[in-house]
Enzyme design. Structure first.
Site, PDB file in Angstrom:
ATOM      1  N   HIS A  96       0.839  -1.200   0.000  1.00  0.00           N
ATOM      2  CA  HIS A  96       0.000   0.000   0.000  1.00  0.00           C
ATOM      3  C   HIS A  96       0.873   1.248   0.000  1.00  0.00           C
ATOM      4  O   HIS A  96       1.962   1.270   0.571  1.00  0.00           O
ATOM      5  CB  HIS A  96      -0.920  -0.006   1.221  1.00  0.00           C
ATOM      6  CG  HIS A  96      -1.988   1.029   1.168  1.00  0.00           C
ATOM      7  ND1 HIS A  96      -1.756   2.345   1.500  1.00  0.00           N
ATOM      8  CD2 HIS A  96      -3.291   0.954   0.804  1.00  0.00           C
ATOM      9  CE1 HIS A  96      -2.873   3.029   1.347  1.00  0.00           C
ATOM     10  NE2 HIS A  96      -3.826   2.219   0.935  1.00  0.00           N
ATOM     11  N   GLU A 166      -4.555   1.432  -6.955  1.00  0.00           N
ATOM     12  CA  GLU A 166      -5.001   2.507  -6.078  1.00  0.00           C
ATOM     13  C   GLU A 166      -4.165   3.754  -6.370  1.00  0.00           C
ATOM     14  O   GLU A 166      -3.137   3.985  -5.723  1.00  0.00           O
ATOM     15  CB  GLU A 166      -4.842   2.099  -4.609  1.00  0.00           C
ATOM     16  CG  GLU A 166      -5.740   0.955  -4.190  1.00  0.00           C
ATOM     17  CD  GLU A 166      -5.833   0.869  -2.676  1.00  0.00           C
ATOM     18  OE1 GLU A 166      -6.954   0.924  -2.159  1.00  0.00           O
ATOM     19  OE2 GLU A 166      -4.789   0.759  -2.013  1.00  0.00           O
TER      20      GLU A 166
END
Length: 248
Positions: A96, A166
């Site tokens: 992430h 993302e």
């Protein structure tokens, strides 16, 4: 085709919250919705509590937000893939942008963790995405495909891996909600390169109840990785309901 619809709670939630959330998903039988594989990723401290509250046959996949590449050793403060699995996890989120920006995660360590997850029969959920300046310069494709290629490097069987695009400019409280044209080119390229190699390619970044359905209509998007709009069980179940209308 199964669409993966899930959420990470990040550093939010206590034991009572996790237990209540999981029980509501179990009672709603969300794991039995045809065509959808639900998953939730609470903080590590809640993993066992959520696993017990979901129950063994809930159909909801449980994940953790990170894990180390070694199975054991002198790694103070870290959690191994083996320990994550022992706590009830089936999925491990890796790479992430917050991990990369604040905790020194690199393409190399993501790759090591992908291999460790597979070695321990966990499903890697590999996150990747570009910052705003890269997006505005029109350099998104080489940036994000380089991240994915690095994550998959040397992995013989990638068929159980989930990818989650993302874009950094779209995530977080101050993220800019994307338009379809912002994503269509990226997913066309991602699908062409990886669709036949991985379990699915998800989108995450300012996903909410208003854009859930048009996102799922973009070719190449196999599911959604949701933030704030799924941080309550009611919000998550609404995302599932909306997704089911599109998936059929």
């Amino acid at each position: 085709m199964v669409h993966w619809i899930g959420t990470s709670w990040k550093m939010n939630g206590t034991q009572d919250f996790g237990e209540n959330y999981a029980k509501k998903l179990r009672e709603a039988k969300v794991g039995q919705v045809e065509g959808i594989q639900p998953f939730i990723i609470p903080p590590f401290t809640l993993t066992t509590t959520v696993a017990k509250a979901l129950g063994r046959f809930s159909g909801v996949a449980l994940g953790v937000q990170n894990a180390h590449w070694e199975d054991s050793g002198a790694w103070t403060g870290e959690i191994s893939m083996l320990q994550a699995k022992d706590a009830g996890a089936q999925v491990v989120e890796l790479g992430h942008s917050e991990r990369r920006e604040y905790f020194g995660e690199t393409d190399e360590t993501v790759n090591l963790k992908v291999k460790a997850a597979l070695r321990n029969n966990l499903r890697p959920l590999v996150c990747f995405g570009e910052p705003l300046e890269v997006f505005e310069a029109g350099e998104s494709i080489p940036f994000i495909t380089a991240q994915v290629d690095a994550a998959l490097d040397g992995v013989e069987d990638t068929s159980s891996i989930l990818l989650a695009y993302e874009p950094i400019w779209a995530i977080g409280e101050k993220g800019r909600e994307p338009n379809p044209e912002d994503l269509e080119t990226a997913f066309a390229e991602l699908s062409a390169r990886y669709a036949d190699r991985v379990e699915g390619i998800l989108y995450g970044g300012s996903v909410n109840h208003d854009n859930n359905q048009w996102l799922l209509r973009i070719p190449g998007i196999d599911g959604l990785f949701i933030g704030r709009s799924a941080w309550t069980p009611e919000g998550y179940l609404e995302n599932i309901r909306l997704a089911k209308e599109v998936i059929g």
